[in-house]
Design a protein around this motif. Structure first.
Motif, PDB file in Angstrom:
ATOM      1  N   THR A 191       0.835  -1.205   0.000  1.00  0.00           N
ATOM      2  CA  THR A 191       0.000   0.000   0.000  1.00  0.00           C
ATOM      3  C   THR A 191       0.863   1.246   0.000  1.00  0.00           C
ATOM      4  OG1 THR A 191      -1.801  -1.131   1.147  1.00  0.00           O
ATOM      5  CG2 THR A 191      -1.754   1.279   1.308  1.00  0.00           C
ATOM      6  N   LEU A 192       1.857   1.266   0.863  1.00  0.00           N
ATOM      7  CA  LEU A 192       2.742   2.423   0.957  1.00  0.00           C
ATOM      8  C   LEU A 192       3.480   2.653  -0.360  1.00  0.00           C
ATOM      9  CD1 LEU A 192       3.884   4.518   3.101  1.00  0.00           C
ATOM     10  CD2 LEU A 192       5.865   3.029   3.102  1.00  0.00           C
ATOM     11  N   LYS A 193       3.913   1.594  -0.985  1.00  0.00           N
ATOM     12  CA  LYS A 193       4.638   1.711  -2.249  1.00  0.00           C
ATOM     13  C   LYS A 193       3.741   2.321  -3.329  1.00  0.00           C
ATOM     14  CE  LYS A 193       7.574  -1.006  -5.305  1.00  0.00           C
ATOM     15  NZ  LYS A 193       8.119  -2.339  -5.556  1.00  0.00           N
ATOM     16  N   SER A 194       2.515   1.830  -3.444  1.00  0.00           N
ATOM     17  CA  SER A 194       1.623   2.372  -4.473  1.00  0.00           C
ATOM     18  C   SER A 194       1.261   3.829  -4.184  1.00  0.00           C
ATOM     19  CB  SER A 194       0.370   1.514  -4.638  1.00  0.00           C
ATOM     20  OG  SER A 194      -0.429   1.553  -3.498  1.00  0.00           O
ATOM     21  N   LEU A 195       1.050   4.175  -2.914  1.00  0.00           N
ATOM     22  CA  LEU A 195       0.758   5.567  -2.564  1.00  0.00           C
ATOM     23  C   LEU A 195       1.966   6.463  -2.808  1.00  0.00           C
ATOM     24  CD1 LEU A 195      -1.312   5.138   0.723  1.00  0.00           C
ATOM     25  CD2 LEU A 195      -2.153   5.835  -1.536  1.00  0.00           C
ATOM     26  N   THR A 196       3.158   5.940  -2.563  1.00  0.00           N
ATOM     27  CA  THR A 196       4.374   6.716  -2.804  1.00  0.00           C
ATOM     28  C   THR A 196       4.526   7.042  -4.283  1.00  0.00           C
ATOM     29  OG1 THR A 196       5.485   5.762  -0.877  1.00  0.00           O
ATOM     30  CG2 THR A 196       6.900   6.699  -2.586  1.00  0.00           C
ATOM     31  N   VAL A 197       4.343   6.044  -5.127  1.00  0.00           N
ATOM     32  CA  VAL A 197       4.480   6.262  -6.571  1.00  0.00           C
ATOM     33  C   VAL A 197       3.389   7.209  -7.072  1.00  0.00           C
ATOM     34  CG1 VAL A 197       4.423   5.134  -8.835  1.00  0.00           C
ATOM     35  CG2 VAL A 197       5.693   4.091  -6.950  1.00  0.00           C
TER      36      VAL A 197
END
Length: 181
Positions: A143-149
């Motif tokens: 989740t954090l990775k997708s929100l970061t991108v």
């Protein structure tokens, strides 16, 4: 293809199902509006802001282009956690971050932020690309990775200084009149 171009494409593929009903223009508008509000957000009560910032910076570190922290991605994520997620989703996300901290302590006897770069990378490599149950380290990292991108590529600085073109082009009108000069 450069790493950031690949991340932009992958981030879109990962993030877009959550926003499937929105037009491309609305997606860009939503990202920009969230960035504008994120710079004034107070943060999420009980969320480890430092961990979110460290993870976002590891996902998109500063290189010849700004890193995630430099364009306000942690504040963007905090605003999404505060205003867009349900209490249950937020609790599961925080539980996953706490799981990352537990794994960090098991790996190096300290918090993730205090781990050395090699230990941080080893831990993230075990989480990356895996699916986990809600509340797990793997699920929260995904989740954090997708929100970061998503946050990175909708930030005004990246859109204007790095991409130099609108990330999502405007409306197409096939019947637009031609003007001769």
């Amino acid at each position: 293809m450069h790493r950031r171009e690949l991340l932009r494409l992958l981030g879109g593929a990962v993030t877009l199902p959550a926003f499937a009903g929105l037009t491309p223009e609305r997606l860009l508008e939503l990202g920009r509006a969230t960035h504008a509000r994120g710079s004034t957000a107070s943060g999420t009560s009980g969320n480890p802001n430092e961990l979110i910032a460290a993870l976002a910076e590891l996902i998109l570190p500063e290189s010849e282009t700004p890193g995630a922290g430099a364009v306000g991605v942690p504040a963007f994520i905090e605003l999404i956690l505060t205003e867009w997620q349900s209490d249950e989703e937020r609790q599961q996300f925080v539980a996953g971050l706490e799981d990352i901290e537990r794994q960090s302590h098991a790996l190096g006897g300290t918090s993730f932020v205090a781990l050395g770069a090699d230990a941080q990378q080893r831990l993230l490599n075990t989480l990356d690309g895996t699916t986990g149950q809600p509340g797990s380290a793997a699920a929260s990292f995904a989740t954090l990775k997708s929100l970061t991108v998503y946050g990175y590529f909708t930030s005004e600085r990246i859109v204007t200084e790095v991409l130099r073109t609108p990330m999502i082009p405007g409306h197409y009108d096939g019947a637009a009149p031609l003007h001769s000069h």
